[in-house]
Design an enzyme around this catalytic site. Structure first.
Site, PDB file in Angstrom:
ATOM      1  N   SER A  25       0.808  -1.213   0.000  1.00  0.00           N
ATOM      2  CA  SER A  25       0.000   0.000   0.000  1.00  0.00           C
ATOM      3  C   SER A  25       0.846   1.270   0.000  1.00  0.00           C
ATOM      4  O   SER A  25       2.067   1.238  -0.009  1.00  0.00           O
ATOM      5  CB  SER A  25      -0.962   0.048   1.190  1.00  0.00           C
ATOM      6  OG  SER A  25      -0.232   0.244   2.390  1.00  0.00           O
ATOM      7  N   THR A  57      -1.320   0.647  -6.435  1.00  0.00           N
ATOM      8  CA  THR A  57      -1.421   0.101  -5.084  1.00  0.00           C
ATOM      9  C   THR A  57      -2.728   0.601  -4.497  1.00  0.00           C
ATOM     10  O   THR A  57      -3.566   1.153  -5.215  1.00  0.00           O
ATOM     11  CB  THR A  57      -0.193   0.492  -4.229  1.00  0.00           C
ATOM     12  OG1 THR A  57      -0.219  -0.235  -2.997  1.00  0.00           O
ATOM     13  CG2 THR A  57      -0.106   1.977  -3.964  1.00  0.00           C
ATOM     14  N   TYR A  58      -2.916   0.401  -3.205  1.00  0.00           N
ATOM     15  CA  TYR A  58      -4.119   0.899  -2.543  1.00  0.00           C
ATOM     16  C   TYR A  58      -3.711   1.808  -1.391  1.00  0.00           C
ATOM     17  O   TYR A  58      -2.575   1.780  -0.926  1.00  0.00           O
ATOM     18  CB  TYR A  58      -5.002  -0.256  -2.049  1.00  0.00           C
ATOM     19  CG  TYR A  58      -4.345  -1.120  -1.002  1.00  0.00           C
ATOM     20  CD1 TYR A  58      -4.522  -0.859   0.358  1.00  0.00           C
ATOM     21  CD2 TYR A  58      -3.531  -2.191  -1.364  1.00  0.00           C
ATOM     22  CE1 TYR A  58      -3.907  -1.640   1.321  1.00  0.00           C
ATOM     23  CE2 TYR A  58      -2.916  -2.978  -0.411  1.00  0.00           C
ATOM     24  CZ  TYR A  58      -3.109  -2.702   0.928  1.00  0.00           C
ATOM     25  OH  TYR A  58      -2.495  -3.475   1.874  1.00  0.00           O
ATOM     26  N   ALA A  74       6.146  -4.033  -1.561  1.00  0.00           N
ATOM     27  CA  ALA A  74       6.915  -4.030  -2.812  1.00  0.00           C
ATOM     28  C   ALA A  74       7.098  -2.625  -3.382  1.00  0.00           C
ATOM     29  O   ALA A  74       8.126  -2.328  -3.999  1.00  0.00           O
ATOM     30  CB  ALA A  74       6.238  -4.935  -3.837  1.00  0.00           C
ATOM     31  N   ALA A  75       6.118  -1.745  -3.182  1.00  0.00           N
ATOM     32  CA  ALA A  75       6.217  -0.375  -3.694  1.00  0.00           C
ATOM     33  C   ALA A  75       7.396   0.379  -3.098  1.00  0.00           C
ATOM     34  O   ALA A  75       7.899   1.334  -3.698  1.00  0.00           O
ATOM     35  CB  ALA A  75       4.916   0.381  -3.426  1.00  0.00           C
TER      36      ALA A  75
END
Length: 133
Positions: A25, A57-58, A74-75
Site C-alpha cells: 500500500s 497500489t491501494y 513491494a512499492a
C-alpha cells in the site's frame, strides 16, 4: 459506453518513507486524502517523477497534518524518501458524464500540506468534439 477518467490527483508530493516489510500500500496524510476525495483502500496509480516508474497500489490513511507519503511493501522498492510523486485515482464515467467531467487536483507544498485545490469548477470540461478552430 463507460470511460475511465482521472477522478483526482495529489500533484508533486514528496515521498517521506519506504517500509519494505509492510504488507503493501501507500500511506497518505488524511488531510490530503480528504482534499482529493480519495478513499481508504481505493486503488491509486503512483507516478515517480524522479525515475519515471508508474505503479498501482491501494491507500491507507496517515495521520492528518503529518505530510506522510509512505510507500509500503513491494512499492518501497520503487521510490526513496525525497522522490516526488503524482498520486492519481480514477473513476468510470458514462459518456454523458464525461462531457462535463473535470478532476480534483491537489497541489502540495514542500511539506506535503495542501497548498491549493483545483476543483472541477476550476478546470475546463473535456471537449468531446476535438480542438476548437
Amino acid at each position: 459506453m463507460h470511460l475511465k477518467m482521472l477522478k483526482s490527483k495529489i500533484h508533486r508530493a514528496t515521498v517521506t518513507g519506504a517500509n519494505l516489510d509492510y504488507e503493501g500500500s501507500i500511506t497518505i496524510d488524511g488531510e490530503l486524502l480528504e482534499a482529493a476525495g480519495i478513499l481508504v483502500f481505493e486503488q491509486v496509480q503512483v507516478a515517480n517523477l524522479n525515475n519515471g516508474v508508474r505503479f498501482e497500489t491501494y491507500v491507507i490513511p496517515g495521520a492528518r497534518g503529518s505530510g506522510v507519503i509512505n510507500l509500503n511493501g513491494a512499492a518501497a522498492r520503487l521510490a526513496v524518501p525525497g522522490d516526488q510523486v503524482i498520486i492519481m485515482a480514477y473513476s468510470w464515467c458514462s459518456e454523458s458524464e464525461v462531457r462535463e467531467w473535470a478532476p480534483v487536483v491537489v497541489l502540495v507544498d514542500a511539506r506535503n500540506r495542501v497548498a491549493k485545490v483545483l476543483a472541477a469548477e476550476g478546470l475546463p470540461p473535456l471537449n468531446m468534439t476535438g480542438p476548437e478552430k
